[in-house]
Write a protein that holds these residues in place. Structure first.
Motif, PDB file in Angstrom:
ATOM      1  N   GLY A 130      77.277  29.431  52.121  1.00 18.53           N
ATOM      2  CA  GLY A 130      77.930  29.428  53.416  1.00 18.53           C
ATOM      3  C   GLY A 130      76.927  29.343  54.547  1.00 18.53           C
ATOM      4  N   PRO A 131      77.379  29.009  55.745  1.00 18.38           N
ATOM      5  CA  PRO A 131      76.464  28.919  56.896  1.00 18.38           C
ATOM      6  C   PRO A 131      75.847  30.271  57.198  1.00 18.38           C
ATOM      7  N   ARG A 132      74.580  30.261  57.499  1.00 16.92           N
ATOM      8  CA  ARG A 132      73.872  31.484  57.879  1.00 16.92           C
ATOM      9  C   ARG A 132      73.500  31.368  59.358  1.00 16.92           C
ATOM     10  N   PRO A 133      74.401  31.812  60.230  1.00 19.92           N
ATOM     11  CA  PRO A 133      74.178  31.572  61.648  1.00 19.92           C
ATOM     12  C   PRO A 133      73.186  32.548  62.256  1.00 19.92           C
ATOM     13  N   TYR A 134      72.653  32.142  63.390  1.00 19.90           N
ATOM     14  CA  TYR A 134      71.893  33.076  64.211  1.00 19.90           C
ATOM     15  C   TYR A 134      72.887  34.064  64.808  1.00 19.90           C
ATOM     16  N   ARG A 135      72.674  35.317  64.588  1.00 20.80           N
ATOM     17  CA  ARG A 135      73.612  36.319  65.073  1.00 20.80           C
ATOM     18  C   ARG A 135      73.486  36.444  66.587  1.00 20.80           C
ATOM     19  N   GLN A 136      74.588  36.177  67.266  1.00 18.08           N
ATOM     20  CA  GLN A 136      74.577  36.282  68.705  1.00 18.08           C
ATOM     21  C   GLN A 136      74.508  37.746  69.124  1.00 18.08           C
ATOM     22  N   GLU A 137      73.934  37.945  70.291  1.00 19.13           N
ATOM     23  CA  GLU A 137      73.816  39.299  70.817  1.00 19.13           C
ATOM     24  C   GLU A 137      75.196  39.863  71.117  1.00 19.13           C
ATOM     25  N   ILE A 138      75.421  41.094  70.697  1.00 10.92           N
ATOM     26  CA  ILE A 138      76.690  41.760  70.959  1.00 10.92           C
ATOM     27  C   ILE A 138      76.628  42.343  72.363  1.00 10.92           C
ATOM     28  N   LYS A 139      77.442  41.833  73.256  1.00 13.58           N
ATOM     29  CA  LYS A 139      77.460  42.298  74.638  1.00 13.58           C
ATOM     30  C   LYS A 139      78.578  43.323  74.804  1.00 13.58           C
ATOM     31  N   VAL A 140      78.246  44.448  75.412  1.00 11.46           N
ATOM     32  CA  VAL A 140      79.175  45.576  75.453  1.00 11.46           C
ATOM     33  C   VAL A 140      79.465  45.980  76.890  1.00 11.46           C
ATOM     34  N   LEU A 171      93.261  53.807  75.283  1.00 15.88           N
ATOM     35  CA  LEU A 171      91.927  53.209  75.365  1.00 15.88           C
ATOM     36  C   LEU A 171      90.841  54.256  75.176  1.00 15.88           C
ATOM     37  N   GLY A 172      91.080  55.471  75.700  1.00 15.58           N
ATOM     38  CA  GLY A 172      90.103  56.538  75.510  1.00 15.58           C
ATOM     39  C   GLY A 172      89.945  56.919  74.049  1.00 15.58           C
ATOM     40  N   VAL A 173      91.062  57.052  73.334  1.00 13.11           N
ATOM     41  CA  VAL A 173      91.012  57.380  71.908  1.00 13.11           C
ATOM     42  C   VAL A 173      90.347  56.255  71.127  1.00 13.11           C
ATOM     43  N   THR A 174      90.661  55.009  71.487  1.00 13.41           N
ATOM     44  CA  THR A 174      90.056  53.852  70.819  1.00 13.41           C
ATOM     45  C   THR A 174      88.542  53.879  70.951  1.00 13.41           C
ATOM     46  N   TYR A 175      88.068  54.153  72.146  1.00 12.94           N
ATOM     47  CA  TYR A 175      86.616  54.159  72.400  1.00 12.94           C
ATOM     48  C   TYR A 175      85.925  55.304  71.668  1.00 12.94           C
ATOM     49  N   VAL A 176      86.374  56.537  71.872  1.00 11.91           N
ATOM     50  CA  VAL A 176      85.664  57.708  71.349  1.00 11.91           C
ATOM     51  C   VAL A 176      85.720  57.765  69.826  1.00 11.91           C
ATOM     52  N   ALA A 177      86.835  57.330  69.234  1.00  7.44           N
ATOM     53  CA  ALA A 177      86.955  57.363  67.774  1.00  7.44           C
ATOM     54  C   ALA A 177      86.405  56.103  67.119  1.00  7.44           C
ATOM     55  N   GLY A 178      86.014  55.099  67.918  1.00  8.68           N
ATOM     56  CA  GLY A 178      85.480  53.865  67.347  1.00  8.68           C
ATOM     57  C   GLY A 178      86.493  53.147  66.484  1.00  8.68           C
ATOM     58  N   LEU A 179      87.735  53.061  66.961  1.00  7.49           N
ATOM     59  CA  LEU A 179      88.800  52.496  66.142  1.00  7.49           C
ATOM     60  C   LEU A 179      88.738  50.978  66.098  1.00  7.49           C
ATOM     61  N   ARG A 276      84.690  49.513  70.504  1.00  4.54           N
ATOM     62  CA  ARG A 276      83.992  49.977  69.294  1.00  4.54           C
ATOM     63  C   ARG A 276      82.510  49.598  69.363  1.00  4.54           C
ATOM     64  N   HIS A 277      82.241  48.346  69.777  1.00  4.88           N
ATOM     65  CA  HIS A 277      80.846  47.925  69.968  1.00  4.88           C
ATOM     66  C   HIS A 277      80.152  48.804  71.000  1.00  4.88           C
ATOM     67  N   SER A 278      80.866  49.092  72.083  1.00  2.00           N
ATOM     68  CA  SER A 278      80.266  49.865  73.172  1.00  2.00           C
ATOM     69  C   SER A 278      79.923  51.274  72.719  1.00  2.00           C
ATOM     70  N   LEU A 279      80.818  51.908  71.960  1.00  2.00           N
ATOM     71  CA  LEU A 279      80.549  53.264  71.475  1.00  2.00           C
ATOM     72  C   LEU A 279      79.273  53.299  70.649  1.00  2.00           C
ATOM     73  N   ALA A 280      79.125  52.345  69.713  1.00  2.00           N
ATOM     74  CA  ALA A 280      77.943  52.326  68.855  1.00  2.00           C
ATOM     75  C   ALA A 280      76.674  52.185  69.684  1.00  2.00           C
ATOM     76  N   THR A 281      76.695  51.273  70.652  1.00  2.00           N
ATOM     77  CA  THR A 281      75.520  51.056  71.485  1.00  2.00           C
ATOM     78  C   THR A 281      75.212  52.281  72.336  1.00  2.00           C
ATOM     79  N   HIS A 282      76.232  52.882  72.925  1.00  2.00           N
ATOM     80  CA  HIS A 282      76.016  54.046  73.785  1.00  2.00           C
ATOM     81  C   HIS A 282      75.479  55.237  72.993  1.00  2.00           C
ATOM     82  N   LEU A 283      75.969  55.430  71.775  1.00  2.00           N
ATOM     83  CA  LEU A 283      75.471  56.537  70.954  1.00  2.00           C
ATOM     84  C   LEU A 283      73.998  56.350  70.615  1.00  2.00           C
ATOM     85  N   LEU A 284      73.615  55.128  70.285  1.00  2.00           N
ATOM     86  CA  LEU A 284      72.205  54.866  69.985  1.00  2.00           C
ATOM     87  C   LEU A 284      71.339  55.064  71.222  1.00  2.00           C
TER      88      LEU A 284
END
Length: 360
Positions: A130-140, A171-179, A276-284
Motif C-alpha cells: 500500500g502507499p506509504r505517505p508522508y504523514r502530514q502534521e496534525i494541526k490542533v 464538547l467538554g466531555v469529548t475533549y477531556v475524555a479523548g472520545l 481528541r488530537h488537541s487533548l493528546a497534544t496539550h497533555l504532552l
C-alpha cells in the motif's frame, strides 16, 4: 417394501452416513457462488473473530464492493493485477491515500478468509504494498480555543439555555475524555459515576474501538462541574444527551459552536476528532508521559501516540538544551553565564583599536 429399500432407510445405513457427511463437510469453493454471501460471512468473522467494529467491517465491505464493480470480476477471479489496476484508477481519480490503504487492508483480510474457506487458491492481497505517505502534521486547537468553545467569553460559566448547555457539555466531555467521534453520541446516563476520591465524574464508553470492551474514563474538575449542571436539567431517559446522537449530529454541533465563537479552520480540518488530537497534544505539552497519553486515548500501539509529539517541538528542544548527549561529562565544567560573558566582552574590547582621544 423390499429389503434393499428398507436397508437404505434404516438408521445407521450407508445412505444415512453419506447424508451425515454431506451436512458436516465444510463448504467448498463450488458452493460459494454468491459474492454477497461471501461478504456477509466475512463481515461476520471480522466482528466476531477479529474483533473489528461494525463500522470498520462496513467500511471494508464498501471498499471491496467498489473494487469488484470496477474490475467487473467475482471474488473467485480476483488477482493482484486486477487489484493494482483498481488502485491506479483510485490514484488517478484523486482518491486519498487513506482510501487506498484501506483497500489494501480490506482485500488482504478478505483474501485470507477466502483462502481458509477454499474460495481462493492464494491471497491476492498478500504481496500488495500500500502507499506509504508522508504523514502530514496534525494541526490542533489551542488551549485558549478549547476554552472559548466551552465557555465563550465567560470562562467557567455556562448558559442556562438547555440546548446550548447540552452542546457545550458534550464538547467538554469529548475533549477531556479523548472520545472518538463514534463514542460521543451513544453515551448513557447510567454510565456517569461520581468519583469521591477525586471529586470528579467518570463516564462509561461501551465497546470501545481498540479493545471492544467497556471502558471507564475520568473527567477533570471543570468539565465534571459542567456535567453536574447538565445532569440537573437533562430530560429523563437512557441516553446522556436526551437521545442517541449520530456522528453527523455531533459534527454539526461542533461546527456550529466553532462558528459561534469565531474559531476558523486556518489549514486545520475542523471536526469533533480534532478535540481528541488537541487533548493528546496539550497533555504532552504539560509534561505528561507518552505512556499515560496512550492509556487515556486507548491506542493499541504507542506508535500511534507518538504522532502527537510533532506538536511539542518546543518541549523537545528544551529537553535537548538541558540534557544534550554531546555535553555529557562537560556540563560540570561549563562556566556560569555572566562571568563567561564578561570575559568574552573584555577580550573583544582588547581586539578593537581605540579611536584617537578616547580612553578605556
Amino acid at each position: 417394501m423390499d429389503t434393499k429399500a428398507q436397508s437404505a432407510k434404516a438408521p445407521g445405513s450407508e445412505g444415512d452416513r453419506n447424508h451425515s457427511e454431506d451436512i458436516e463437510r465444510p463448504r467448498g469453493a463450488e458452493e460459494w457462488t454468491d459474492d454477497r454471501a461471501v461478504l456477509d460471512a466475512w463481515m461476520s468473522a471480522l466482528v466476531s473473530v477479529r474483533g473489528r467494529s461494525q463500522a470498520t467491517a462496513r467500511r471494508y465491505r464498501r471498499l471491496v464492493e467498489r473494487l469488484l464493480e470496477d474490475v467487473a470480476q467475482p471474488i473467485a477471479q480476483l488477482n493482484q493485477r486486477l487489484i493494482e489496476r483498481h488502485m491506479r484508477r483510485l490514484h488517478v481519480a484523486g482518491r486519498g491515500e487513506s482510501v487506498r490503504r484501506g483497500v489494501v487492508v480490506a482485500i488482504r483480510s478478505l483474501g485470507e478468509w477466502c483462502l481458509a474457506h477454499g474460495i481462493l487458491d492464494a491471497n491476492p492481497g498478500a504481496l500488495l504494498s500500500g502507499p506509504r505517505p508522508y504523514r502530514q502534521e496534525i494541526k490542533v486547537l489551542t488551549v485558549a480555543e478549547v476554552g472559548r468553545l466551552l465557555w465563550g467569553d465567560s470562562p467557567g460559566t455556562l448558559t442556562r439555555d438547555p440546548l446550548e448547555m447540552r452542546n457545550r457539555v458534550l464538547l467538554g466531555v469529548t475533549y477531556v475524555a479523548g472520545l472518538r467521534a463514534s463514542e460521543i453520541g451513544p453515551l448513557e446516563a447510567e454510565g456517569v459515576v461520581w468519583q469521591e476520591s477525586g471529586q470528579i465524574f467518570s463516564i462509561l464508553v461501551r465497546r470501545g474501538k481498540s479493545s471492544g470492551q467497556d471502558m471507564r474514563l475520568p473527567l477533570d474538575r471543570p468539565v465534571s462541574r459542567m456535567l453536574g449542571m447538565w445532569l440537573a436539567v437533562r430530560p429523563a431517559g437512557r441516553f446522556l444527551w436526551g437521545r442517541p446522537l449520530t456522528r453527523g449530529a455531533v459534527r454539526n454541533i461542533f461546527l456550529d459552536r466553532c462558528a459561534a465563537v469565531g474559531i476558523k479552520a486556518t489549514g486545520r480540518r475542523l471536526s469533533p476528532h480534532i478535540l481528541r488530537h488537541s487533548l493528546a497534544t496539550h497533555l504532552l505539552q504539560e509534561g505528561a508521559d507518552i505512556r499515560q497519553v496512550q492509556l487515556l486515548l486507548r491506542h493499541r500501539s504507542i506508535v500511534t501516540t507518538e504522532l502527537y509529539l510533532h506538536a511539542d517541538v518546543d518541549r523537545l528542544g528544551a529537553v535537548l538544551i538541558r540534557k544534550s548527549p554531546l555535553e555529557r561529562g562537560r556540563r560540570k565544567k561549563v562556566a556560569p553565564l555572566r562571568p563567561a560573558m564578561e570575559q568574552l566582552l573584555a577580550e573583544l574590547r582588547g581586539l578593537v583599536p581605540m579611536a584617537p582621544g578616547r580612553t578605556r
